[in-house]
Design a protein around this motif. Structure first.
Motif, PDB file in Angstrom:
ATOM      1  N   GLY A   1      49.364  47.755  43.200  1.00  0.00           N
ATOM      2  CA  GLY A   1      50.370  48.925  43.180  1.00  0.00           C
ATOM      3  C   GLY A   1      49.762  50.362  43.506  1.00  0.00           C
ATOM      4  N   ASP A   2      48.687  50.433  43.089  1.00  0.00           N
ATOM      5  CA  ASP A   2      47.851  51.773  43.374  1.00  0.00           C
ATOM      6  C   ASP A   2      47.225  51.987  44.810  1.00  0.00           C
ATOM      7  OD1 ASP A   2      48.191  52.386  40.866  1.00  0.00           O
ATOM      8  OD2 ASP A   2      46.385  51.867  40.123  1.00  0.00           O
ATOM      9  N   GLY A   3      47.692  50.838  45.652  1.00  0.00           N
ATOM     10  CA  GLY A   3      47.089  50.831  47.001  1.00  0.00           C
ATOM     11  C   GLY A   3      45.676  50.433  47.221  1.00  0.00           C
ATOM     12  N   LEU A   4      45.139  50.012  46.444  1.00  0.00           N
ATOM     13  CA  LEU A   4      43.743  49.363  46.759  1.00  0.00           C
ATOM     14  C   LEU A   4      43.888  48.169  47.540  1.00  0.00           C
ATOM     15  CD1 LEU A   4      42.907  51.367  44.155  1.00  0.00           C
ATOM     16  CD2 LEU A   4      41.027  49.638  43.867  1.00  0.00           C
ATOM     17  N   ASP A   5      42.626  47.996  48.355  1.00  0.00           N
ATOM     18  CA  ASP A   5      42.435  47.129  49.547  1.00  0.00           C
ATOM     19  C   ASP A   5      41.966  45.898  48.930  1.00  0.00           C
ATOM     20  OD1 ASP A   5      43.671  48.571  51.336  1.00  0.00           O
ATOM     21  OD2 ASP A   5      41.541  49.835  51.328  1.00  0.00           O
ATOM     22  N   LEU A   6      40.845  45.946  48.133  1.00  0.00           N
ATOM     23  CA  LEU A   6      40.153  44.624  47.637  1.00  0.00           C
ATOM     24  C   LEU A   6      39.521  45.096  46.298  1.00  0.00           C
ATOM     25  CD1 LEU A   6      36.829  45.179  48.729  1.00  0.00           C
ATOM     26  CD2 LEU A   6      38.082  44.751  50.766  1.00  0.00           C
ATOM     27  N   VAL A   7      39.174  43.824  45.675  1.00  0.00           N
ATOM     28  CA  VAL A   7      38.197  43.585  44.384  1.00  0.00           C
ATOM     29  C   VAL A   7      37.279  42.661  44.816  1.00  0.00           C
ATOM     30  CG1 VAL A   7      38.371  43.279  41.967  1.00  0.00           C
ATOM     31  CG2 VAL A   7      40.247  44.336  42.753  1.00  0.00           C
ATOM     32  N   VAL A   8      35.972  43.085  44.279  1.00  0.00           N
ATOM     33  CA  VAL A   8      34.877  42.249  44.343  1.00  0.00           C
ATOM     34  C   VAL A   8      34.375  41.980  43.040  1.00  0.00           C
ATOM     35  CG1 VAL A   8      34.152  43.069  46.876  1.00  0.00           C
ATOM     36  CG2 VAL A   8      33.290  44.057  44.788  1.00  0.00           C
ATOM     37  N   LEU A   9      33.611  40.979  43.036  1.00  0.00           N
ATOM     38  CA  LEU A   9      32.899  40.481  41.708  1.00  0.00           C
ATOM     39  C   LEU A   9      31.841  39.488  41.849  1.00  0.00           C
ATOM     40  CD1 LEU A   9      34.089  37.416  40.867  1.00  0.00           C
ATOM     41  CD2 LEU A   9      35.974  38.563  40.027  1.00  0.00           C
ATOM     42  N   ALA A  10      31.035  39.356  40.843  1.00  0.00           N
ATOM     43  CA  ALA A  10      29.930  38.428  40.688  1.00  0.00           C
ATOM     44  C   ALA A  10      30.303  37.550  39.785  1.00  0.00           C
ATOM     45  CB  ALA A  10      28.609  39.175  40.530  1.00  0.00           C
ATOM     46  N   GLY A  11      30.809  36.287  39.874  1.00  0.00           N
ATOM     47  CA  GLY A  11      31.347  35.543  38.835  1.00  0.00           C
ATOM     48  C   GLY A  11      31.406  34.225  39.230  1.00  0.00           C
ATOM     49  N   HIS A  12      32.069  33.194  38.373  1.00  0.00           N
ATOM     50  CA  HIS A  12      32.054  31.812  38.556  1.00  0.00           C
ATOM     51  C   HIS A  12      33.053  31.508  39.542  1.00  0.00           C
ATOM     52  CE1 HIS A  12      32.333  27.685  37.397  1.00  0.00           C
ATOM     53  NE2 HIS A  12      31.128  27.776  36.498  1.00  0.00           N
ATOM     54  N   PRO A  13      32.417  30.692  40.520  1.00  0.00           N
ATOM     55  CA  PRO A  13      33.167  30.388  41.626  1.00  0.00           C
ATOM     56  C   PRO A  13      34.423  29.172  41.400  1.00  0.00           C
ATOM     57  CG  PRO A  13      30.892  29.532  42.058  1.00  0.00           C
ATOM     58  CD  PRO A  13      31.026  30.281  40.582  1.00  0.00           C
ATOM     59  N   GLY A  14      34.253  28.757  40.319  1.00  0.00           N
ATOM     60  CA  GLY A  14      35.099  27.647  39.785  1.00  0.00           C
ATOM     61  C   GLY A  14      36.316  28.232  39.035  1.00  0.00           C
ATOM     62  N   TYR A  15      36.110  29.522  38.599  1.00  0.00           N
ATOM     63  CA  TYR A  15      37.215  30.221  37.751  1.00  0.00           C
ATOM     64  C   TYR A  15      38.037  31.073  38.550  1.00  0.00           C
ATOM     65  CZ  TYR A  15      39.377  33.025  34.154  1.00  0.00           C
ATOM     66  OH  TYR A  15      40.460  33.781  33.421  1.00  0.00           O
ATOM     67  N   TYR A  16      37.524  32.039  39.122  1.00  0.00           N
ATOM     68  CA  TYR A  16      38.119  33.169  40.055  1.00  0.00           C
ATOM     69  C   TYR A  16      39.190  32.777  41.146  1.00  0.00           C
ATOM     70  CZ  TYR A  16      36.092  36.279  36.843  1.00  0.00           C
ATOM     71  OH  TYR A  16      35.507  36.871  35.530  1.00  0.00           O
ATOM     72  N   PRO A  17      38.601  31.856  41.892  1.00  0.00           N
ATOM     73  CA  PRO A  17      39.766  31.608  43.147  1.00  0.00           C
ATOM     74  C   PRO A  17      41.052  31.324  42.880  1.00  0.00           C
ATOM     75  CG  PRO A  17      37.412  30.153  43.542  1.00  0.00           C
ATOM     76  CD  PRO A  17      37.575  31.164  42.010  1.00  0.00           C
ATOM     77  N   ARG A  18      41.282  30.749  41.571  1.00  0.00           N
ATOM     78  CA  ARG A  18      42.657  30.725  41.200  1.00  0.00           C
ATOM     79  C   ARG A  18      43.560  32.089  41.039  1.00  0.00           C
ATOM     80  NH1 ARG A  18      41.557  28.559  35.066  1.00  0.00           N
ATOM     81  NH2 ARG A  18      39.792  27.650  36.541  1.00  0.00           N
ATOM     82  N   PHE A  19      42.810  33.138  41.029  1.00  0.00           N
ATOM     83  CA  PHE A  19      43.387  34.439  41.140  1.00  0.00           C
ATOM     84  C   PHE A  19      43.627  35.385  42.524  1.00  0.00           C
ATOM     85  CE2 PHE A  19      41.741  33.585  36.816  1.00  0.00           C
ATOM     86  CZ  PHE A  19      42.902  33.539  36.140  1.00  0.00           C
ATOM     87  N   GLY A  20      43.130  34.473  43.460  1.00  0.00           N
ATOM     88  CA  GLY A  20      43.026  34.943  45.006  1.00  0.00           C
ATOM     89  C   GLY A  20      41.637  35.410  45.315  1.00  0.00           C
ATOM     90  N   PHE A  21      40.643  35.025  44.420  1.00  0.00           N
ATOM     91  CA  PHE A  21      39.153  35.424  44.817  1.00  0.00           C
ATOM     92  C   PHE A  21      38.638  34.253  45.678  1.00  0.00           C
ATOM     93  CE2 PHE A  21      39.660  38.388  41.218  1.00  0.00           C
ATOM     94  CZ  PHE A  21      38.993  39.321  41.654  1.00  0.00           C
ATOM     95  N   ARG A  22      37.857  34.686  46.929  1.00  0.00           N
ATOM     96  CA  ARG A  22      37.081  33.609  47.789  1.00  0.00           C
ATOM     97  C   ARG A  22      35.660  34.479  47.949  1.00  0.00           C
ATOM     98  NH1 ARG A  22      40.822  34.822  52.957  1.00  0.00           N
ATOM     99  NH2 ARG A  22      39.656  36.437  53.805  1.00  0.00           N
ATOM    100  N   PRO A  23      34.882  33.488  48.320  1.00  0.00           N
ATOM    101  CA  PRO A  23      33.379  33.967  48.768  1.00  0.00           C
ATOM    102  C   PRO A  23      33.541  35.128  49.829  1.00  0.00           C
ATOM    103  CG  PRO A  23      33.507  31.467  48.791  1.00  0.00           C
ATOM    104  CD  PRO A  23      34.898  31.814  48.751  1.00  0.00           C
ATOM    105  N   ALA A  24      32.651  36.154  49.515  1.00  0.00           N
ATOM    106  CA  ALA A  24      32.585  37.494  50.085  1.00  0.00           C
ATOM    107  C   ALA A  24      31.820  37.587  51.440  1.00  0.00           C
ATOM    108  CB  ALA A  24      32.397  38.686  49.209  1.00  0.00           C
ATOM    109  N   PHE A  25      30.563  36.722  51.240  1.00  0.00           N
ATOM    110  CA  PHE A  25      29.540  36.645  52.391  1.00  0.00           C
ATOM    111  C   PHE A  25      30.024  36.296  53.677  1.00  0.00           C
ATOM    112  CE2 PHE A  25      26.284  36.384  48.916  1.00  0.00           C
ATOM    113  CZ  PHE A  25      25.593  37.668  49.278  1.00  0.00           C
ATOM    114  N   PRO A  26      30.984  35.279  53.663  1.00  0.00           N
ATOM    115  CA  PRO A  26      31.495  34.780  55.105  1.00  0.00           C
ATOM    116  C   PRO A  26      32.250  35.995  55.781  1.00  0.00           C
ATOM    117  CG  PRO A  26      31.803  33.167  53.421  1.00  0.00           C
ATOM    118  CD  PRO A  26      31.330  34.272  52.625  1.00  0.00           C
TER     119      PRO A  26
END
Length: 191
Positions: A111-136
């Protein structure tokens, strides 16, 4: 469980620290949060509490912090932030509090107009919220990741109209993250 969310204030620091001390085995996340909340290079930031109701006596069950990042070398301007840390009191873990905090924060940032959010976190947990690997996508983190942990560097794209080729560059974050006391623990060595 009925949850409500609100922005933290300076008066909430002790509660926020208590949540992170209870949620993690070390005091590192609590101290990191405290320091990020006053670091001018972390601004603007979004700091939210999850409460077990919406009345004045509601108990704070969890806390999430998003702080400013910069993506250098991107083809165009990107408004980005990093999610870190997220903490939930042990008695409230496994009841959806962390996920609700993530969704509430991402909705606010969208809603504030941000484009993206990054994180270093557990790859088994965060994808359910729309996160995906960033390196590719070509997002280079501000710290080194051993190849076996590369999937832990993740991104959530908040704007569906943002072309994939626009999401690349070198990410820098608040100076607090670079302090030696907040360096990530080295990965375990196999014997």
């Amino acid at each position: 469980m009925m949850l409500s969310f609100r922005d933290t204030t300076a008066d909430d620091l002790a509660v926020v620290m208590d949540i992170h001390r209870a949620a993690f085995p070390k005091d590192t996340e609590a101290r990191l949060t405290r320091d990020l909340l006053v670091d001018p290079t972390a601004a603007p930031r979004l700091s939210l509490l999850a409460l077990d109701g919406d009345d004045a006596g509601a108990t704070a069950l969890g806390h999430i912090l998003f702080t400013a990042t910069h993506v250098a070398d991107a083809p165009g301007p990107l408004r980005a932030c990093v999610l870190a840390p997220l903490g939930v009191r042990p008695e409230a873990q496994g009841r959806g509090v962390g996920g609700a905090l993530i969704r509430a924060g991402l909705d606010r940032l969208r809603g504030d107009g941000l484009d993206l959010v990054v994180l270093a976190g557990h790859p088994g947990y965060y994808p359910r919220f729309g996160f995906r690997p960033a390196f590719p996508l070509g997002l280079v983190p501000p710290i080194a990741f051993p190849p076996e942990y590369a999937d832990a560097w993740m991104v959530c794209i908040l704007r569906p109209d943002l072309p994939a080729e626009a999401i690349r560059g070198h990410v820098t974050w608040a100076e607090t993250f670079s302090r030696p006391e907040y360096a990530p623990d080295p990965p375990p060595v196999e014997a």
